[in-house]
Design an enzyme around this catalytic site. Structure first.
Site, PDB file in Angstrom:
ATOM      1  N   SER A   1      63.033  38.680  -4.825  1.00 14.49           N
ATOM      2  CA  SER A   1      63.627  38.760  -3.393  1.00 14.49           C
ATOM      3  C   SER A   1      63.552  37.350  -2.693  1.00 14.49           C
ATOM      4  O   SER A   1      64.027  37.218  -1.929  1.00 14.49           O
ATOM      5  CB  SER A   1      63.353  39.953  -2.886  1.00 14.49           C
ATOM      6  OG  SER A   1      61.912  40.066  -2.702  1.00 14.49           O
TER       7      SER A   1
ATOM      8  N   ASP B   1      57.335  43.948   7.228  1.00 11.71           N
ATOM      9  CA  ASP B   1      57.711  42.903   6.119  1.00 11.71           C
ATOM     10  C   ASP B   1      56.983  41.442   6.515  1.00 11.71           C
ATOM     11  O   ASP B   1      57.483  40.893   7.418  1.00 11.71           O
ATOM     12  CB  ASP B   1      59.272  42.802   5.949  1.00 11.71           C
ATOM     13  CG  ASP B   1      59.533  41.756   4.555  1.00 11.71           C
ATOM     14  OD1 ASP B   1      58.518  41.338   4.385  1.00 11.71           O
ATOM     15  OD2 ASP B   1      60.655  41.856   4.539  1.00 11.71           O
TER      16      ASP B   1
ATOM     17  N   HIS C   1      58.567  38.415   3.124  1.00  9.59           N
ATOM     18  CA  HIS C   1      59.827  37.858   3.313  1.00  9.59           C
ATOM     19  C   HIS C   1      60.045  37.225   4.560  1.00  9.59           C
ATOM     20  O   HIS C   1      59.167  36.906   5.454  1.00  9.59           O
ATOM     21  CB  HIS C   1      60.988  38.957   3.132  1.00  9.59           C
ATOM     22  CG  HIS C   1      61.118  39.418   1.826  1.00  9.59           C
ATOM     23  ND1 HIS C   1      60.397  40.911   1.654  1.00  9.59           N
ATOM     24  CD2 HIS C   1      61.548  38.863   0.460  1.00  9.59           C
ATOM     25  CE1 HIS C   1      60.754  41.147   0.270  1.00  9.59           C
ATOM     26  NE2 HIS C   1      61.430  40.251  -0.161  1.00  9.59           N
TER      27      HIS C   1
END
Length: 536
Positions: free
Chosen positions: A263, A505, A508
């Protein structure tokens, strides 16, 4: 002794009162001129002499054979209105920041004007600056080039809001920097450097690109600050071009670029799609070929740019090698085949440019423990250390690249590990990065170079095929401010937002954001290699 013997034979009428006044006046004038000269000479060495000297600091010269893109030129204005031009704004040393807004350098604050030491200039004279305080060691080469490690003092700190990095009308030759004590782009390590403020960023307005996944779309999700978008990566000793989206698309005309990995590579893929799309006048001529608008599920996704007959794709393959299963006496085990590539290879093996990555899924519980999980042939290892498993998987990948990718056609990249910034836990145990609005300025807080990347470098040395390494680990280590944290979605209530703080998060990146710089470095690396349509 008779003093008259030593008297001068001058008549009394010569030294009249009038003559005495004139002589005294002449002596006063002479002394005043000498004093004035000293004052002027001293003032000439004050901060004002720094500006014209710095105007030649690593200056960029336009040569006959020009590059089809522009390098940035920084122009900073201090609080007194005096402008200092930095054609190569290396506002750091050893990869460390200079914080223009606070006047601090690597955690230290300079409260007064400091001295700069010159060699081969002015007999090692000391320079003081009233209008703009600089700190650093300066040296002048025999050829007259000025090299400096410059810091900015707090007393007259630079206003970062007036910083301008850019200059689309400036073209330079590939030999940029060598005439000024720097390195050419071809010889420069573009991954060794630091972050400098750049008010021209980002490449596309926050919230303007419809192809950003919700989890990365921090601005529409309520992130209130945008200072984290105003940074540019500046290598030591050379400049890199800003990503010229039109030039990128023109060079990619009729070709396919594919991102393969987890990702974080999807993060980078969406960034590039948005940068390139922003340069297209008719946005309807940029679309995902299957019409999908969400890209989190594993699979194959392709954005087509009709005006250039090219495609920018993503293939989800978080380990690069194959996820599988094994029937044991105790039932079916989920395994990872370290000796076999993922079954997605047919989707990208003939692409023109491939950008691989793998790393973050190797930190999950199952891969970290390595118990009854890693498989080679018909053998499942009862226990295998994750770093050894990672290296074996990379060896499988390297063998596949050597045997299946035509290096005369395809350029292969491997993007390094993107550093996370969880504090107080990990992604699944309450780790946080919320309310981080500035990069790390003190490099003592950096982590060690990722061991997985050392393993990759060892594998890379054994490969036959040329692979370009996008070594972004260190530059991401600075950027604790760039993660989505709690801004992965929009919250209907304050209770939902507070609950989100327990699951943040910090791996990312917001878009626009740090992955835009990865693509800037991909662009520079393609130009450095200069193969095919990427020749300069």
């Amino acid at each position: 002794m008779d003093s008259k013997k030593f008297s001068l034979p001058v008549a009394d009428h010569v030294i009249t009162p009038r003559k005495k006044v004139i002589s005294g006046f002449i002596l006063w004038i002479s002394a005043s001129l000498i004093l004035l000269s000293v004052i002027l000479f001293t003032n000439s060495l004050k901060g004002r002499v720094v500006s014209p000297l710095l105007q030649g600091f690593n200056a960029v010269h336009t040569l006959n054979s020009s590059w089809p893109f522009s390098f940035p030129t920084s122009s900073f204005t201090n609080t007194s209105g005096n402008e200092v031009l930095l054609d190569n704004p290396q506002m750091e040393k050893d990869g460390n920041f200079v914080d223009f807004s606070s006047g601090s350098v690597n955690g230290s604050v300079f409260n007064s004007t400091h001295l700069g030491n010159f060699s081969d200039f002015g007999n090692n004279g000391s320079l003081h600056g009233e209008d703009l305080s600089f700190v650093g060691n300066f040296s002048v080469t025999i050829d007259g080039d000025l090299n400096a490690n410059v810091s900015v003092g707090e007393e007259n700190s630079i206003d970062v809001n007036n910083a301008v990095v850019g200059g689309d009308d400036k073209e330079v030759d590939g030999s940029d920097g060598e005439e000024n004590g720097g390195k050419s782009l071809e010889k420069c390590d573009i991954f060794d450097g630091g972050w400098v403020r750049d008010e021209t960023k980002p490449y596309y307005p926050a919230g303007s690109c419809p192809h950003v996944d919700r989890d990365f779309n921090c601005h529409p999700n309520g992130r209130p600050d945008d200072g984290f978008l105003k940074w540019k990566w500046q290598p030591n000793g050379c400049n890199i071009p800003s990503l010229n989206a039109t030039d990128f698309l023109e060079r990619l005309r009729g070709q396919t670029l594919v991102f393969v990995g987890d990702s974080l590579n999807r993060n980078m893929w969406e960034s590039l799609v948005c940068i390139l799309r922003n340069s297209i006048e008719n946005k309807e001529r940029v679309y995902e070929i299957s019409g999908r608008t969400e890209f989190k599920k594993k699979g194959f996704y392709a954005f087509r740019f009709e005006d250039y007959n090219c495609s920018v794709d993503f293939v989800g393959s978080p380990f690069l090698v194959r996820e599988s299963s094994f029937n044991s006496k105790n039932g079916t085990l989920e395994t990872l085949r370290l000796d076999l590539m993922d079954q997605t290879t047919k989707m990208y093996e003939d692409a023109d440019i491939i950008v691989f990555n793998t790393g973050h899924w190797w930190t999950h519980e199952k891969t970290s423990k390595g118990e009854d999980y890693y498989q080679e042939g018909n053998y499942v290892h009862p226990r295998l250390k994750v770093l050894e498993a990672y290296k074996r998987a990379l060896l499988t990948w390297a063998k596949w690249v050597d045997n299946n990718v035509d290096s005369n056609r395809t350029q292969v990249f491997f993007r390094g590990y993107s550093v996370t910034h969880f504090r107080g836990g990990q992604w699944n145990s309450g780790g946080q990065c919320h309310k981080e609005t500035e990069p790390i300025f003190n490099t003592t807080y950096f982590r060690k170079y990722p061991s997985k990347m050392r393993a990759f470098e060892h594998v890379l040395q054994e490969m036959k095929s040329p692979v370009m390494y996008l070594n972004i680990s260190r530059l991401t280590d600075y950027r604790k401010d760039g993660h989505p944290s709690i801004y992965r979605m929009q919250y209907k209530t304050e209770e939902e937002r507070i609950a989100a703080e327990r699951s943040q998060d910090c791996s990312h990146w917001c878009l626009p954001g740090v992955p835009d710089t990865w693509n800037e470095l991909l662009y520079a690396s393609l130009l450095k290699a200069g193969r095919g349509s990427w020749k300069i």
